[in-house]
Design a protein around this motif. Structure first.
Motif, mmCIF file in Angstrom:
data_model
loop_
_atom_site.group_PDB
_atom_site.id
_atom_site.type_symbol
_atom_site.label_atom_id
_atom_site.label_comp_id
_atom_site.label_asym_id
_atom_site.label_seq_id
_atom_site.Cartn_x
_atom_site.Cartn_y
_atom_site.Cartn_z
ATOM 1 N N VAL A 73 1.111 -1.446 0.109
ATOM 2 C CA VAL A 73 -0.166 0.120 -0.220
ATOM 3 C C VAL A 73 0.809 1.302 0.287
ATOM 4 O O VAL A 73 0.811 2.038 -0.523
ATOM 5 N N THR A 74 1.914 1.315 1.066
ATOM 6 C CA THR A 74 2.652 2.562 0.583
ATOM 7 C C THR A 74 3.046 2.718 -0.527
ATOM 8 O O THR A 74 3.379 3.570 -1.203
ATOM 9 N N TYR A 75 3.993 1.731 -1.024
ATOM 10 C CA TYR A 75 4.584 1.499 -1.828
ATOM 11 C C TYR A 75 3.453 2.376 -3.538
ATOM 12 O O TYR A 75 4.176 3.046 -3.867
ATOM 13 N N PHE A 76 2.422 1.614 -3.837
ATOM 14 C CA PHE A 76 1.829 2.182 -4.462
ATOM 15 C C PHE A 76 0.815 3.703 -4.543
ATOM 16 O O PHE A 76 0.858 4.759 -5.241
ATOM 17 N N ALA A 77 0.625 3.978 -3.295
ATOM 18 C CA ALA A 77 0.500 5.379 -2.929
ATOM 19 C C ALA A 77 1.485 6.588 -2.738
ATOM 20 O O ALA A 77 0.995 7.476 -3.592
ATOM 21 N N SER A 78 2.179 5.662 -2.136
ATOM 22 C CA SER A 78 3.761 6.958 -2.709
ATOM 23 C C SER A 78 3.656 7.404 -4.174
ATOM 24 O O SER A 78 4.101 8.180 -5.251
ATOM 25 N N LYS A 79 3.633 6.160 -5.420
ATOM 26 C CA LYS A 79 3.751 5.989 -6.691
ATOM 27 C C LYS A 79 2.800 7.021 -7.052
ATOM 28 O O LYS A 79 2.783 7.677 -7.989
ATOM 29 N N ILE A 80 1.822 6.740 -7.067
ATOM 30 C CA ILE A 80 0.220 6.840 -7.085
ATOM 31 C C ILE A 80 0.968 9.302 -6.903
ATOM 32 O O ILE A 80 0.199 10.007 -7.916
ATOM 33 N N ALA A 81 0.530 9.352 -5.523
ATOM 34 C CA ALA A 81 0.791 10.551 -5.407
ATOM 35 C C ALA A 81 2.423 11.687 -5.864
ATOM 36 O O ALA A 81 1.929 12.211 -6.569
ATOM 37 N N LEU A 82 3.051 10.777 -6.140
ATOM 38 C CA LEU A 82 4.504 11.378 -6.012
ATOM 39 C C LEU A 82 4.222 11.067 -8.313
ATOM 40 O O LEU A 82 4.543 12.677 -8.840
ATOM 41 N N GLY A 83 3.367 10.557 -8.489
ATOM 42 C CA GLY A 83 3.274 10.522 -9.694
ATOM 43 C C GLY A 83 2.187 12.110 -9.937
ATOM 44 O O GLY A 83 2.048 12.622 -11.173
ATOM 45 N N PHE A 84 1.325 12.269 -9.307
ATOM 46 C CA PHE A 84 0.303 13.338 -9.581
ATOM 47 C C PHE A 84 0.501 14.325 -9.356
ATOM 48 O O PHE A 84 0.525 15.364 -9.928
ATOM 49 N N GLY A 85 1.499 14.487 -7.759
ATOM 50 C CA GLY A 85 2.695 16.395 -8.160
ATOM 51 C C GLY A 85 3.361 16.685 -9.437
ATOM 52 O O GLY A 85 3.035 18.093 -9.844
ATOM 53 N N ARG A 86 3.857 14.928 -10.191
ATOM 54 C CA ARG A 86 4.743 15.307 -10.932
ATOM 55 C C ARG A 86 4.035 16.403 -12.354
ATOM 56 O O ARG A 86 3.943 17.382 -12.682
#
Length: 575
Positions: A73-86
């Motif tokens: 969950v931490t991996y996918f959530a971080s990937k989504i959030a950072l991608g969204f920020g980008r």
């Protein structure tokens, strides 16, 4: 905030993975207290060691799986959030790049930088938190309540006292926090503005002994930011002690009434232990939700500021049905052009008409504030005219695609703007595919090759931020080389020779005449020496054309031009 969430559609599969992993991990965590109750009520009470070991093994397996799901969950959530920020940062940058100068002036660089960095990070962090907490906490809350009630419905009445208090606390905190978070972002804007001004204008600040004054301004803004930040953190700091007090009193009440029910034979010890675990889960999920409700207002304030930029549509845009000019010569025609800056009482340029032809130099001269630079900036559509028309190669600039229009132009601004990189990189900014020979040729024409060759690395010499390791004249010559390398049809020089000595100025003008003999050249200048060889000189006064003609003609007929010439008749410069 909800508008921005639409950009998460591209991550729908990753979001589904987060939800599924969260659901699986939460169910496993909720199952653990039940296994623990069985160990106590069945294994320990009956002395059944094999049952204890078997159930303990299941507890260990559930714990390992729950940890694995939490990591996923931490991996996918971080990937989504950072991608969204980008994605949001890229969207903002691309959108801002389409702004006209009017939108830039309205927002201000400091605020745009804050919105693109700090505000996007707030939204990014809350997205990460929501994916991890806002999916887990409700599942934990609902699951914990259901399982707690299934263990002992009577004991569950304790929550009827605790939950309304927690809900009221969350509501009050959110009400207090929302306006403060918006104010905190404005304080960040102000801080960035003063910091940027202080760093960019450090020479001026020191030259006028205004260091203490600038310190005072910055300290005032810094303290205002600090005070607002303290208020915000006081609210956040208030949450945890109150939450812990409520949690501990709830646990005391559960143990108190649970002990009574055990004494009465209405409840097993294992059930009480499981109930305590479920109560902890319920209260922890409420704390997570309260943290989310505290952070969401800040993200909402940031999202609102981001949307303000995204909803600001450029006043200057490409026409729906663009007209492409077949003529590539570079004719520039002004027809009764009037322009005023937003909020200005009177026009900066009023009813200006003239024609600039290929193979000729058209010079614009006049006193400070006469509208010279404004005229030049209207040609590449940095601003749009209020009335009248500007034509390039017979086509109204408003009817041409901006990219096509600007491809015809080599623009050298009044203030030389260079970028971090090599000298060659800065010259190639005018033509990305330019060869080394083309770069050297442009530098030679711009009278920059001498000082470039003196550098150890030649054209590969690194330029510091804003050209800090170059003089004003060197920066101007590199800006001129950048325009020359693209070999456009129209050259616009906005007082681009002001930092050059007379000798270099003369050499440069001679080299330009040979290089740009087939192009249209429009030169804004303060010096008469720079423009006296022009085929057409336009004299500007208070935004209007006060006269036009050759140097000799204007000397005979134009009083304003005569005054300009007389004021410059010094030992170094003579008409």
């Amino acid at each position: 905030m909800l508008e921005m969430m639409k950009d998460l559609k591209k991550y729908k599969w990753s979001i589904m993975a987060v939800i599924l992993f969260t659901l699986a991990g939460t169910l496993l965590e909720l199952y653990l207290p039940t296994l623990m109750a069985d160990v106590v009520d069945v294994g320990i009470v009956n002395g059944d060691v094999p049952f204890i070991l078997q159930t303990g093994g299941w507890m260990f397996l559930c714990s390992i799986l729950a940890i694995g799901f939490a990591i996923a969950v931490t991996y996918f959530a971080s990937k989504i959030a950072l991608g969204f920020g980008r994605d949001v940062r890229r969207k903002l940058f691309v959108h801002v790049e389409n702004f006209s100068l009017q939108e830039f002036e309205k927002m201000g660089p400091a605020s745009l930088i804050t919105r693109t960095t700090n505000d996007v990070k707030q939204v990014q962090d809350v997205t990460n938190m929501m994916l991890r907490m806002m999916t887990r906490a409700p599942l934990m809350l609902v699951g914990g309540i259901i399982l707690a009630v299934s263990r002992d419905a009577m004991l569950s009445l304790v929550f009827l006292a605790a939950l309304p208090i927690l809900a009221g606390l969350i509501f009050l905190i959110s009400k207090k926090a929302i306006p403060l978070f918006g104010l905190l972002q404005k304080r960040t804007d102000r801080l960035n503005l003063l910091l940027r001004e202080g760093l960019v204008g450090t020479r001026v600040v020191r030259a006028f002994n205004r260091v203490e004054y600038e310190k005072g301004r910055f300290n005032e803004a810094n303290e205002a930011y600090r005070d607002t930040g303290i208020k915000v953190n006081q609210i956040i700091a208030f949450v945890f002690p109150v939450m812990m007090i409520i949690m501990n009193f709830t646990n005391v009440a559960i143990v108190w009434f649970g002990a009574m029910r055990i004494d009465a034979g209405e409840m097993a010890v294992g059930n009480l232990m499981a109930f305590l675990q479920y109560s902890m889960m319920i209260l922890m999920s409420l704390i997570m939700l309260s943290m989310a409700f505290i952070m969401i207002p800040r993200a909402q304030a940031s999202a609102k500021r981001i949307n303000e930029v995204l909803k600001m549509h450029p006043l200057i845009h490409d026409p729906k049905y663009p007209v492409t000019s077949s003529d590539k010569n570079g004719y520039v025609e002004f027809e009764q052009v009037t322009f005023r800056y937003e909020g200005a009482e009177k026009p900066a340029v009023k009813k200006v008409s003239f024609t600039a032809k290929p193979g000729e130099i058209t010079a614009i001269i006049g006193s400070t504030g006469a509208g010279k630079t404004s005229l030049l900036q209207l040609i590449p559509r940095f601003y749009d005219v209020e009335s009248g028309m500007i034509k390039v190669d017979g086509v109204n600039v408003k009817e041409m695609p901006q990219q096509e229009l600007r491809q015809k132009i080599g623009y050298v601004p009044q203030k030389a703007s260079l970028f971090t990189g090599t000298i060659a990189d800065n010259v190639r900014f005018g033509k990305l595919e330019a060869t080394d020979n083309e770069v050297i040729e442009a530098l030679t024409t711009a009278q920059a090759i001498d000082f470039v060759n003196e550098k150890d690395d030649g054209i590969e010499t690194m330029i510091e931020q804003a050209g800090a390791n170059l003089s004003g004249g060197q920066k101007q010559r590199l800006s001129i080389a950048r325009a020359l390398v693209r070999k456009p049809n129209i050259y616009l020089f906005d007082d681009s020779f002001s930092a050059l000595d007379y000798k270099t100025d003369a050499r440069l003008r001679k080299a330009l005449q040979a290089e740009t003999k087939d192009a249209t050249m429009i030169v804004v200048a303060q010096r008469v020496n720079t423009v006296k060889d022009a085929e057409q000189i336009i004299v500007m006064h208070e935004g209007e054309v006060a006269g036009s003609g050759s140097h000799e003609e204007l000397l005979q007929t134009n009083k304003i031009y005569q005054e300009i010439v007389a004021s410059q008749q010094t030992e170094g410069e003579s008409a």
